[in-house]
Design a protein around this motif. Structure first.
Motif, PDB file in Angstrom:
ATOM      1  N   GLU A  23       0.831  -1.209   0.000  1.00  0.00           N
ATOM      2  CA  GLU A  23       0.000   0.000   0.000  1.00  0.00           C
ATOM      3  C   GLU A  23       0.865   1.259   0.000  1.00  0.00           C
ATOM      4  O   GLU A  23       0.489   2.282  -0.575  1.00  0.00           O
ATOM      5  CB  GLU A  23      -0.978   0.007   1.163  1.00  0.00           C
ATOM      6  CG  GLU A  23      -2.033  -1.080   1.073  1.00  0.00           C
ATOM      7  CD  GLU A  23      -2.834  -1.058  -0.231  1.00  0.00           C
ATOM      8  OE1 GLU A  23      -3.133   0.037  -0.752  1.00  0.00           O
ATOM      9  OE2 GLU A  23      -3.155  -2.145  -0.733  1.00  0.00           O
ATOM     10  N   ARG A  32       0.854   9.872  -2.943  1.00  0.00           N
ATOM     11  CA  ARG A  32       0.382   9.909  -1.553  1.00  0.00           C
ATOM     12  C   ARG A  32       1.407   9.171  -0.709  1.00  0.00           C
ATOM     13  O   ARG A  32       1.801   8.058  -1.046  1.00  0.00           O
ATOM     14  CB  ARG A  32      -0.976   9.214  -1.432  1.00  0.00           C
ATOM     15  CG  ARG A  32      -2.073   9.884  -2.243  1.00  0.00           C
ATOM     16  CD  ARG A  32      -3.359   9.066  -2.264  1.00  0.00           C
ATOM     17  NE  ARG A  32      -3.864   8.866  -0.910  1.00  0.00           N
ATOM     18  CZ  ARG A  32      -4.434   7.748  -0.493  1.00  0.00           C
ATOM     19  NH1 ARG A  32      -4.584   6.715  -1.295  1.00  0.00           N
ATOM     20  NH2 ARG A  32      -4.871   7.648   0.742  1.00  0.00           N
ATOM     21  N   LEU A  34       1.933   7.097   2.313  1.00  0.00           N
ATOM     22  CA  LEU A  34       1.153   6.283   3.244  1.00  0.00           C
ATOM     23  C   LEU A  34       2.065   5.570   4.227  1.00  0.00           C
ATOM     24  O   LEU A  34       3.042   4.939   3.829  1.00  0.00           O
ATOM     25  CB  LEU A  34       0.327   5.242   2.481  1.00  0.00           C
ATOM     26  CG  LEU A  34      -0.656   5.762   1.437  1.00  0.00           C
ATOM     27  CD1 LEU A  34      -1.319   4.597   0.703  1.00  0.00           C
ATOM     28  CD2 LEU A  34      -1.707   6.644   2.082  1.00  0.00           C
ATOM     29  N   ASN A  36       1.760   2.956   7.759  1.00  0.00           N
ATOM     30  CA  ASN A  36       0.828   2.139   8.531  1.00  0.00           C
ATOM     31  C   ASN A  36       0.537   2.801   9.878  1.00  0.00           C
ATOM     32  O   ASN A  36       1.445   3.315  10.540  1.00  0.00           O
ATOM     33  CB  ASN A  36       1.392   0.738   8.763  1.00  0.00           C
ATOM     34  CG  ASN A  36       1.324  -0.120   7.520  1.00  0.00           C
ATOM     35  OD1 ASN A  36       0.702   0.244   6.522  1.00  0.00           O
ATOM     36  ND2 ASN A  36       1.969  -1.271   7.553  1.00  0.00           N
ATOM     37  N   ARG A  37      -0.731   2.761  10.277  1.00  0.00           N
ATOM     38  CA  ARG A  37      -1.148   3.315  11.566  1.00  0.00           C
ATOM     39  C   ARG A  37      -2.035   2.300  12.276  1.00  0.00           C
ATOM     40  O   ARG A  37      -2.924   1.685  11.661  1.00  0.00           O
ATOM     41  CB  ARG A  37      -1.916   4.617  11.360  1.00  0.00           C
ATOM     42  CG  ARG A  37      -2.208   5.318  12.665  1.00  0.00           C
ATOM     43  CD  ARG A  37      -2.732   6.700  12.446  1.00  0.00           C
ATOM     44  NE  ARG A  37      -2.654   7.441  13.693  1.00  0.00           N
ATOM     45  CZ  ARG A  37      -3.309   8.547  13.905  1.00  0.00           C
ATOM     46  NH1 ARG A  37      -4.065   9.075  12.965  1.00  0.00           N
ATOM     47  NH2 ARG A  37      -3.195   9.160  15.059  1.00  0.00           N
ATOM     48  N   ASP A  39      -4.955   0.831  14.204  1.00  0.00           N
ATOM     49  CA  ASP A  39      -6.368   1.175  14.327  1.00  0.00           C
ATOM     50  C   ASP A  39      -6.823   1.216  15.780  1.00  0.00           C
ATOM     51  O   ASP A  39      -7.832   1.845  16.099  1.00  0.00           O
ATOM     52  CB  ASP A  39      -7.239   0.166  13.566  1.00  0.00           C
ATOM     53  CG  ASP A  39      -6.972   0.188  12.071  1.00  0.00           C
ATOM     54  OD1 ASP A  39      -6.753   1.277  11.509  1.00  0.00           O
ATOM     55  OD2 ASP A  39      -6.979  -0.898  11.463  1.00  0.00           O
ATOM     56  N   TRP A  44       1.799   5.240  14.814  1.00  0.00           N
ATOM     57  CA  TRP A  44       2.287   5.116  13.436  1.00  0.00           C
ATOM     58  C   TRP A  44       3.392   4.074  13.404  1.00  0.00           C
ATOM     59  O   TRP A  44       4.306   4.120  14.232  1.00  0.00           O
ATOM     60  CB  TRP A  44       2.809   6.461  12.931  1.00  0.00           C
ATOM     61  CG  TRP A  44       1.731   7.493  12.810  1.00  0.00           C
ATOM     62  CD1 TRP A  44       1.309   8.346  13.790  1.00  0.00           C
ATOM     63  CD2 TRP A  44       0.934   7.775  11.664  1.00  0.00           C
ATOM     64  NE1 TRP A  44       0.298   9.149  13.314  1.00  0.00           N
ATOM     65  CE2 TRP A  44       0.052   8.826  12.013  1.00  0.00           C
ATOM     66  CE3 TRP A  44       0.883   7.249  10.378  1.00  0.00           C
ATOM     67  CZ2 TRP A  44      -0.866   9.348  11.114  1.00  0.00           C
ATOM     68  CZ3 TRP A  44      -0.040   7.779   9.484  1.00  0.00           C
ATOM     69  CH2 TRP A  44      -0.899   8.814   9.852  1.00  0.00           C
ATOM     70  N   THR A  61      -3.521   0.086   9.420  1.00  0.00           N
ATOM     71  CA  THR A  61      -4.066   0.551   8.151  1.00  0.00           C
ATOM     72  C   THR A  61      -3.134   1.595   7.543  1.00  0.00           C
ATOM     73  O   THR A  61      -2.736   2.540   8.236  1.00  0.00           O
ATOM     74  CB  THR A  61      -5.456   1.197   8.369  1.00  0.00           C
ATOM     75  OG1 THR A  61      -6.323   0.235   8.975  1.00  0.00           O
ATOM     76  CG2 THR A  61      -6.050   1.676   7.058  1.00  0.00           C
ATOM     77  N   THR A  63      -2.154   4.846   6.113  1.00  0.00           N
ATOM     78  CA  THR A  63      -2.822   6.133   6.287  1.00  0.00           C
ATOM     79  C   THR A  63      -1.921   7.242   5.754  1.00  0.00           C
ATOM     80  O   THR A  63      -0.716   7.241   5.998  1.00  0.00           O
ATOM     81  CB  THR A  63      -3.120   6.369   7.786  1.00  0.00           C
ATOM     82  OG1 THR A  63      -3.859   5.246   8.281  1.00  0.00           O
ATOM     83  CG2 THR A  63      -3.912   7.642   8.002  1.00  0.00           C
ATOM     84  N   GLU A  64      -2.502   8.200   5.057  1.00  0.00           N
ATOM     85  CA  GLU A  64      -1.711   9.286   4.490  1.00  0.00           C
ATOM     86  C   GLU A  64      -1.233  10.228   5.585  1.00  0.00           C
ATOM     87  O   GLU A  64      -1.996  10.605   6.483  1.00  0.00           O
ATOM     88  CB  GLU A  64      -2.550  10.060   3.463  1.00  0.00           C
ATOM     89  CG  GLU A  64      -1.747  11.045   2.665  1.00  0.00           C
ATOM     90  CD  GLU A  64      -2.497  11.579   1.456  1.00  0.00           C
ATOM     91  OE1 GLU A  64      -1.865  12.259   0.647  1.00  0.00           O
ATOM     92  OE2 GLU A  64      -3.708  11.300   1.319  1.00  0.00           O
ATOM     93  N   GLU A 102       3.441  13.847  12.589  1.00  0.00           N
ATOM     94  CA  GLU A 102       2.395  13.004  13.169  1.00  0.00           C
ATOM     95  C   GLU A 102       2.766  12.391  14.517  1.00  0.00           C
ATOM     96  O   GLU A 102       1.890  12.143  15.343  1.00  0.00           O
ATOM     97  CB  GLU A 102       2.016  11.874  12.189  1.00  0.00           C
ATOM     98  CG  GLU A 102       1.088  12.279  11.089  1.00  0.00           C
ATOM     99  CD  GLU A 102       1.723  13.168  10.023  1.00  0.00           C
ATOM    100  OE1 GLU A 102       0.973  13.723   9.214  1.00  0.00           O
ATOM    101  OE2 GLU A 102       2.963  13.327   9.976  1.00  0.00           O
TER     102      GLU A 102
END
Length: 153
Positions: A23, A32, A34, A36-37, A39, A44, A61, A63-64, A102
């Protein structure tokens, strides 16, 4: 823009693409970034792994990220392979480690755009941009605009 798994494998033939990072590479083809974060706890996870190292959840997931951060480290790489004509033409490459806004400790290694090595400073606010290399859009970082500096700090 929909990018199939086959598209990812074709565009990155020299990269070990796995279930955990596909991904990320699909996102690069869409311009983008991305990461992984988790859930469950919001942590992160980079480098990409299927398991959150904070809470041990298997629910992560891609995540941007915002693309904002600051320079954590920087260096010049002057290594080329004999059969890599593009790298030989390019010469030395400036690499930076960016600590993304982040999360403290969330770092991404990339190249720079619109700044000379001599002008780089530790903790300099930077923002994501995209450059072209061998027909692919690749993430790079440039000095943050004044508006971005206020958001990074």
């Amino acid at each position: 823009m929909t990018v199939s798994d086959d598209d990812v494998f074709k565009r990155f033939p020299d990269v070990l693409i796995t279930y955990d990072n596909i991904e990320h590479y699909r996102g690069l083809l869409q311009r983008r970034l991305l990461i992984n974060r988790c859930d469950d706890c919001g942590y992160w996870v980079y480098p990409h792994r299927p398991l959150c190292p904070r809470c041990w959840s298997w629910s992560v997931t891609p995540t941007e990220v915002s693309g904002r951060g600051h320079v954590y480290l920087f260096t010049v790489v002057k290594q080329t392979r004999a059969n890599d004509q593009a790298a030989q033409r390019q010469g030395a490459v400036v690499l930076i480690g960016v600590e993304l806004a982040e999360q403290p400790g969330l770092r991404y290694l990339s190249t720079v755009d619109a700044i000379a090595f001599a002008d780089l400073r530790h903790d300099m606010p930077v923002e994501l941009t995209w450059t072209e290399r061998d027909g692919l859009a690749v993430p790079a970082f440039r000095p943050a605009t004044q508006n971005e500096e206020a958001r990074v700090g």
